[in-house]
Motif scaffolding. Sequence first.
Motif, mmCIF file in Angstrom:
data_model
loop_
_atom_site.group_PDB
_atom_site.id
_atom_site.type_symbol
_atom_site.label_atom_id
_atom_site.label_comp_id
_atom_site.label_asym_id
_atom_site.label_seq_id
_atom_site.Cartn_x
_atom_site.Cartn_y
_atom_site.Cartn_z
ATOM 1 N N SER B 49 52.708 70.383 49.505
ATOM 2 C CA SER B 49 52.141 69.063 49.771
ATOM 3 C C SER B 49 50.777 69.245 50.418
ATOM 4 C CB SER B 49 53.064 68.255 50.672
ATOM 5 O OG SER B 49 53.414 69.018 51.793
ATOM 6 N N TRP B 50 50.176 68.127 50.795
ATOM 7 C CA TRP B 50 48.819 68.124 51.345
ATOM 8 C C TRP B 50 47.843 68.756 50.354
ATOM 9 C CZ3 TRP B 50 46.740 66.281 56.051
ATOM 10 C CH2 TRP B 50 47.678 65.568 56.829
ATOM 11 N N GLN B 51 47.949 68.261 49.110
ATOM 12 C CA GLN B 51 47.016 68.758 48.110
ATOM 13 C C GLN B 51 45.742 67.929 48.159
ATOM 14 O OE1 GLN B 51 50.266 68.678 45.707
ATOM 15 N NE2 GLN B 51 50.237 70.845 45.160
ATOM 16 N N VAL B 52 44.625 68.617 48.310
ATOM 17 C CA VAL B 52 43.345 67.943 48.483
ATOM 18 C C VAL B 52 42.397 68.423 47.398
ATOM 19 C CG1 VAL B 52 41.444 67.536 50.080
ATOM 20 C CG2 VAL B 52 43.741 67.949 50.968
ATOM 21 N N HIS B 53 41.694 67.463 46.778
ATOM 22 C CA HIS B 53 40.715 67.856 45.767
ATOM 23 C C HIS B 53 39.393 68.148 46.457
ATOM 24 C CE1 HIS B 53 39.693 68.293 41.615
ATOM 25 N NE2 HIS B 53 38.552 67.672 41.833
ATOM 26 N N PHE B 54 38.883 69.360 46.236
ATOM 27 C CA PHE B 54 37.718 69.792 46.999
ATOM 28 C C PHE B 54 36.812 70.621 46.104
ATOM 29 C CE2 PHE B 54 35.759 73.039 49.743
ATOM 30 C CZ PHE B 54 35.113 72.233 50.671
#
Lengths: 83, 587
Positions: B49-54
């Motif tokens: 979880s805590w997937q961030v697009h960066f």
Amino acid sequence: MKQKKEFDWFDRPESKRKLWIWLYAFCGLLVAIDLFTHRHAYFGFGHYFAFYALLGFVSCAVLILFSKLVGLFLKAKEDYYDK
Amino acid sequence: MISDFPPAAILILGALLVPFFKGKAKNWYVILLPAAAFYLISQLQVGSSWQVHFFGFDLTFLRVDKLSKVFGYIFTLNAVAAFVYAFYLKDNTQHVAAAIYIGSALGVVFAGDLVSLYFFWEVMAVASTFLILSRKTKKAQAAGMRYIMVHIFGGLCLLAGMVIYITETGSIAFNAMADRNLGTYLILIGLLVNAAAPPLHAWLPDAYPEATATGGVILSAYTTKTAVYTLVRGFPGWEILIVVGCIMTIYGIIYALLENDMRRILAYSIINQVGFMVCGVGIGTAMSLNGTVAHAFCHIIYKSLLWMSAGSVLYMVGKSKCTDLGGLYKTMPWTLIFGGIGALSISSFPATSGFTSKSLILDGAIHEHLMWVWLVLEVASAGVFLHAGIKFPYFVFFAKDKGLRPGETNKGMLIAMGFMAFMCIFLGLYPQPLYNVLPHVVPYQAYTFTHVIAQLQLLMLSALVFFLFLKLLKRTETISIDTDWFYRKGGGLFYYVMDKALNGINGVSERIFVGGLAGYLGRVSRDGPTRAALLGMVPAWAIGGAKGERLAIKKDNVRTALRTGTSPIGITAAIATIFLVVVFLLL
């Protein structure tokens, strides 16, 4: 006021003698146990009598002597890097 | 939602609030942070979880599985003990640096991708440096500087490897690496710098012993063990790691035997212990990987305990050299007892945690029929007792009474040490709770009668050798030259060699070209025509009957004429002809 006497058992010569006797006795006992037990041999030699005792003794002796040898080259005075 | 909050955030964000707490509230607060993180980890559900697009990457800040959880448990558990140990400390810098350092170690362990892993990796390096600098001595400053430089080098290797790896595979996921190419090898080198594998290890025994009393305790746990985690995750079964691990185990022992500083002995023994773990990764079976993880778990506890006992001696006495210490059993009995339990644990004495964890790695080697590996690890196990199990406590607490009467250390330190000592024995007698949280399910029974006897034989005979060879082990007031020589002295030597060589060449060139050759050429071009003219004319004059004074006058006339450029046409023509002949011959 009477000062409490310091615990100095380990400094006494007779204690040191006792500790030596205990150490030898314990080592002797551990080796003696090998007479009555059978270890599973992992690589064809692990089951020999007193194998681990010998391994411990020889490898430590070699490690100490080896470190003494390399120490001749690797030891330097404490201010070596300050010069 | 509590069930999927990154534990790293608790410590890193929490660290920022440390300066706002006053007095003992500050100490309670920093104990609470890892305790909360520990609870959080126990509640985490397996998954990502805590997937961030960066910047075009999908970062995963929270990847939870058994492997990341077990490291999370021990990292936070150790942090609680370390902050209890640091209960006397009011220094904001150390508390903040420690919390960020531990937090970023958790960040690495729970990172699901290489990019976020790299981010936390670098934060760790920077934060940990402050634990060394906080000692505020000149030596610590210099060691801290070298420490960060080496870690920047390691970080760059890691980054270069990751760039190649990501370009090739198109994925930033961090899982077991299958391909063996430049990219993965660079990543491996970057990780091995942090694992303190020779020859990239010298930063550890250089810097850790210069840290503060509590800094040493905290540092001993995280950098090398996050590296072990990443190796377990990314490089299981890479045979090269068996070799690296075996070298580490023996290397650490040899240097620990040479050392005089008690905390440097413990630093080298970290290299020895991590060697066992790296070896377990290289073997790569479910049992040996379990062994590596279990050993990392137990190692963090007993190694912290050993650093704690050394730290409290340093805190009370202000000295850390074996030659200055001795006889402390009289005034610091509890520090001795707790430190002694740590010493027995690191030596894998039956009934301590080292016995129930290290045996897994050795059995892993046996199951794979790796005879030489097994033999090296057994020899190293004997050697551990020699340097960490006996040498450290003997020279610090017994040996020769140096008249030091410091008294027992403070309560916080004693409570922390007592807790860690309890954990060592608890996991030694009842390892099942630890086995349950290991990444693989492998039933294992450490306690068989023959195994216990074999281990006791190995250790007690090692003890016997120690005392028989005591004269050879006499401490000397020396340091040991290690591979940091290359950047501590080697830099100077490089400068010296370059200075002497290049400036030497310069000097010689100057003498030859400026002083010698140029002058010579000048003289030649000035006097050449005269000499050449005389060479041709003197024989002619001699034939014509000119001798003695007349000849000298004639020669003088030619010299003056040529120097002032007023020579008669005949002579000029003759010289020009000679010049042309010479040129013709030369060409």
